[in-house]
Design an enzyme around this catalytic site. Structure first.
Site, PDB file in Angstrom:
ATOM      1  N   THR A  80       0.849  -1.186   0.000  1.00 38.42           N
ATOM      2  CA  THR A  80       0.000   0.000   0.000  1.00 38.42           C
ATOM      3  C   THR A  80       0.886   1.237   0.000  1.00 38.42           C
ATOM      4  O   THR A  80       1.970   1.237   0.581  1.00 38.42           O
ATOM      5  CB  THR A  80      -0.919   0.033   1.234  1.00 38.42           C
ATOM      6  N   LYS A 119      -2.149  -3.150  -9.825  1.00 34.90           N
ATOM      7  CA  LYS A 119      -1.957  -1.842  -9.205  1.00 34.90           C
ATOM      8  C   LYS A 119      -3.238  -1.034  -9.377  1.00 34.90           C
ATOM      9  O   LYS A 119      -3.608  -0.679 -10.501  1.00 34.90           O
ATOM     10  CB  LYS A 119      -0.764  -1.116  -9.817  1.00 34.90           C
ATOM     11  N   SER A 151      -1.539   4.358  -4.438  1.00 33.93           N
ATOM     12  CA  SER A 151      -2.055   3.129  -5.039  1.00 33.93           C
ATOM     13  C   SER A 151      -2.022   1.995  -4.027  1.00 33.93           C
ATOM     14  O   SER A 151      -1.371   2.083  -2.979  1.00 33.93           O
ATOM     15  CB  SER A 151      -1.238   2.744  -6.283  1.00 33.93           C
ATOM     16  N   ASP A 182      11.227  10.265  -9.244  1.00 29.76           N
ATOM     17  CA  ASP A 182      11.049   9.815  -7.855  1.00 29.76           C
ATOM     18  C   ASP A 182      11.956   8.617  -7.583  1.00 29.76           C
ATOM     19  O   ASP A 182      11.569   7.663  -6.908  1.00 29.76           O
ATOM     20  CB  ASP A 182       9.585   9.440  -7.590  1.00 29.76           C
ATOM     21  N   LYS A 235       0.794   5.859  -0.859  1.00 32.99           N
ATOM     22  CA  LYS A 235      -0.016   7.067  -0.798  1.00 32.99           C
ATOM     23  C   LYS A 235      -0.870   7.257  -2.049  1.00 32.99           C
ATOM     24  O   LYS A 235      -1.848   8.008  -2.029  1.00 32.99           O
ATOM     25  CB  LYS A 235       0.887   8.282  -0.597  1.00 32.99           C
TER      26      LYS A 235
END
Length: 515
Positions: free
Chosen positions: A261, A288, A265, A404, A263
C-alpha cells in the site's frame, strides 16, 4: 293491698321470664365444664377457643372477613399471616383509589400532569384486579403526544370581530412550524418540542430548514465520496467490478490479497489465467489500483499538466479522468522502458485506473526494496553501476526522467535492480524535468555513499554524467540556478515556437558508465 303483702306474695308467683328471677346485684352462676387433659392439650381446641374470643370481641371484623375475598378454595384462612396480608391489600386498594381520585382532580385538563405513583401501595403479589379499576397511566395525559392539528377553514380565518384569528397569526404559524419539523430528514434531530406547545417563528423555522437541507446534502456527498474512492487495502464497488470481470474472463485465475500500500495506489497479487495468442499472461501478476481519493491530486498536477502528451486532456474538474490519465501515463512509461531493455514490470493490460503487470518476486513473496536488503560490497557496487546505466538509458533512449528515484522504488531480484513506480516520470523537456533529475541523482548518490561504495559520484557529477550537460558550478546553489536557467530557456522557446526542443544543447552524447 299494702307493700308487705306484695312482697310476700312474690315468691309464690308462678313461673315467669328468666330475667325476672335473676337478681342484677347477685353473683353470676358459672357452670364449669369438665374435660380431660388430652382435650386441654389439643391444638384444635385452642384454635376454637381463640376463634370464639375473636368473634365475641370483634364481630364486625369477622363479618368483613367472611366476604368473597377469603372464601376462595385455594386460600388458607387458618393462618393469621394470610389474613393480615389480605386485610392490608384491601386497605391498599382503597388508598390507591383515593390517590387516583386526587390525581385526576388536580390534573384536570392540564398538559403538564403530576403523578402519585411513588405513593401507591399495591403489593406485587396482588393478583386480583377488579374490572372497574384503570391503570394510572391510562388516565394520565401524555404531554409528548401531538394533539390533532386544527384545520384552518377555507375562508382563512376563525372567529368574529375583535376575536378573529387569521392563518397569519403568530401563535398559529408557530405551532404549524413546529409540526412541520417532522418532515425533516430522520438523521436531523428535532427533539420533543412537538407536543409541548412550542411555537417557532418563521425566521427560526427557515434557518432550521436550510440547515437540515445542508446537512442532508453534506451526508450524501460524504457517502458518495466513500463509495467512489479507494481506501487502504480496499477498493470501491466500480473497481471491484473491474477485478471480477478480469477473473470471469479467464485473464486472471484468482486474486490472493494485498501485498503493498502507498499514498497513491494499492497493489494486489494474483495468479495469471489463460494465455491467448495476442497476449502473454505471466504466471504471477501484480494488480496496481490507483486510489481515487482527492488528497493527492494537488501533488500530481505538476507531473501531468505540463506533460505535452497529456496536457490537452488535463482537467482539474474531473478527478476520475485525471487518475485514469495517471494510470495510462505509467503504462506508457513502462512500455518505453521495456522496449529499451530496462528491468521493470511487464504491462499486461490497463482497465481505467487498474493496471495489471508482471509480478516481481516468487510464490506471492514480493522482491525486497533496495533499502530493506543487505548486500555485500561487491553486490552494492554492482547495483550502483547498474542504476547509473539505467538512468542514462532512461534519459537517452527512453527520453524520460524517473522523477522519484530512490531506494524505495528499486527492487532487488535475481541479482539485479528493478525499477518500479514510474507513473510520475516525465520527459527531460518538462518545465521541471531537470530539477527532478537532479533530485534523483542526489537520492542515489547519498544512498550508495552511505552504503560504502567508494566509486559513487556526488549529485553534481552524477547529473552531468547522466544528462551530458557540462555544468561547472562550484556549489549546489549555483548548480541549481543554472538548471533553472536552462528550464527557463526551454519554456521561452515553447512559448515562441510552440514546440519542444528535441534535446538540450550538449557537447555530445552522455557517456555510458559500466563496471
Amino acid at each position: 293491698m299494702d307493700s308487705v303483702g306484695v312482697a310476700a306474695a312474690a315468691p309464690d308467683a308462678g313461673p315467669g321470664p328468666a330475667w325476672q328471677n335473676k337478681c342484677p346485684w347477685g353473683a353470676p352462676s358459672t357452670t364449669s365444664i369438665s374435660c380431660s387433659l388430652a382435650d386441654v392439650m389439643s391444638e384444635q381446641l385452642a384454635k376454637e377457643l381463640q376463634l370464639e374470643e375473636e368473634n365475641a370481641a370483634f364481630p364486625e371484623v369477622v363479618a368483613a372477613a367472611e366476604g368473597p375475598f377469603i372464601t376462595g378454595e385455594n386460600i388458607d384462612t387458618s393462618s393469621d399471616l394470610m389474613l393480615a396480608q389480605m386485610l392490608q391489600m384491601e386497605f391498599d386498594r382503597e388508598y390507591d383509589a383515593q390517590l387516583r381520585r386526587e390525581e385526576k382532580k388536580i390534573n384536570g385538563d392540564s398538559k403538564v400532569s403530576i403523578s402519585f405513583e411513588n405513593y401507591r401501595k399495591v403489593h406485587p403479589y396482588d393478583s386480583d384486579s377488579s374490572e372497574d379499576e384503570v391503570d394510572w397511566q391510562d388516565t394520565r395525559h401524555d404531554p409528548y403526544r401531538a394533539d390533532k392539528p386544527t384545520t384552518t377553514p377555507r375562508r382563512g380565518f376563525i372567529g368574529k370581530g375583535k376575536d378573529i384569528t387569521t392563518k397569519h397569526d403568530e401563535v398559529v404559524c408557530g405551532r404549524k412550524n413546529t409540526a412541520r419539523m417532522e418532515n425533516f430528514a430522520p438523521e436531523f434531530q428535532v427533539g420533543d418540542g412537538i407536543g409541548m406547545d412550542l411555537k417557532l417563528s418563521n425566521q427560526v423555522f427557515n434557518a432550521l430548514k436550510q440547515h437540515a437541507y445542508s446537512e442532508e446534502r453534506r451526508s450524501a456527498r460524504l457517502h458518495e465520496k466513500k463509495e467512489h474512492s479507494t481506501a487502504e487495502k480496499a477498493v470501491d464497488p466500480k473497481t471491484r467490478l473491474l477485478l471480477y470481470k478480469m477473473v470471469n474472463s479467464g485473464m486472471l485465475e484468482t486474486i490472493t490479497g494485498c501485498i503493498s500500500t502507498g499514498k497513491e495506489s494499492v497493489v494486489f497479487h494474483a495468479y495469471g489465467g489463460n494465455t491467448t495468442e495476442d497476449k502473454v499472461i505471466p504466471p504471477e501478476c501484480a494488480i496496481k489500483v490507483f486510489k481515487t481519493t482527492l488528497n493527492e491530486f494537488k501533488n500530481r498536477d505538476k507531473y501531468i499538466k505540463d506533460d505535452y502528451r497529456f496536457k490537452d486532456r488535463f482537467s482539474k474538474l474531473n478527478p476520475r479522468k485525471i487518475i485514469r490519465m495517471w494510470a495510462e501515463k505509467e503504462m506508457h512509461n513502462l512500455t518505453r522502458m521495456q522496449n529499451a531493455g530496462i528491468p521493470c514490470p511487464q504491462v499486461v493490460i490497463l482497465k481505467k485506473h487498474v493496471l495489471v503487470m508482471s509480478f516481481i518476486g516468487q510464490d506471492q513473496v514480493p522482491a525486497p526494496k533496495l533499502k530493506d536488503v543487505t548486500l555485500s560490497s561487491e553486490d552494492m557496487k554492482k547495483a550502483y553501476y547498474q542504476i547509473l546505466n539505467m538512468m542514462q538509458q532512461l534519459y537517452r533512449e527512453c527520453n524520460l526522467v524517473h522523477a522519484d528515484l530512490s531506494e524505495y522504488n528499486m527492487l532487488w531480484h535475481d541479482g539485479k535492480v528493478w525499477l518500479i513506480d514510474v507513473s510520475q516520470s516525465v520527459e527531460p523537456t518538462h518545465p521541471h524535468g531537470l530539477e527532478f533529475l537532479f533530485r534523483d541523482c542526489k537520492n542515489v548518490s547519498q544512498f550508495f555513499q552511505k552504503g560504502g561504495v567508494a566509486e559513487a559520484l556526488n549529485e553534481r557529477e552524477l547529473f552531468n554524467a547522466v544528462s551530458g550537460l557540462n555544468i561547472t558550478a562550484d556549489n549546489e546553489v549555483d548548480f541549481q540556478a543554472e538548471i533553472e536557467a536552462l528550464e527557463k530557456m526551454n519554456e521561452d522557446h515553447v512559448q515562441n515556437h510552440g514546440k519542444k526542443l528535441s534535446m538540450f544543447s550538449s557537447d555530445g552524447d552522455p557517456p555510458i558508465y559500466d563496471e
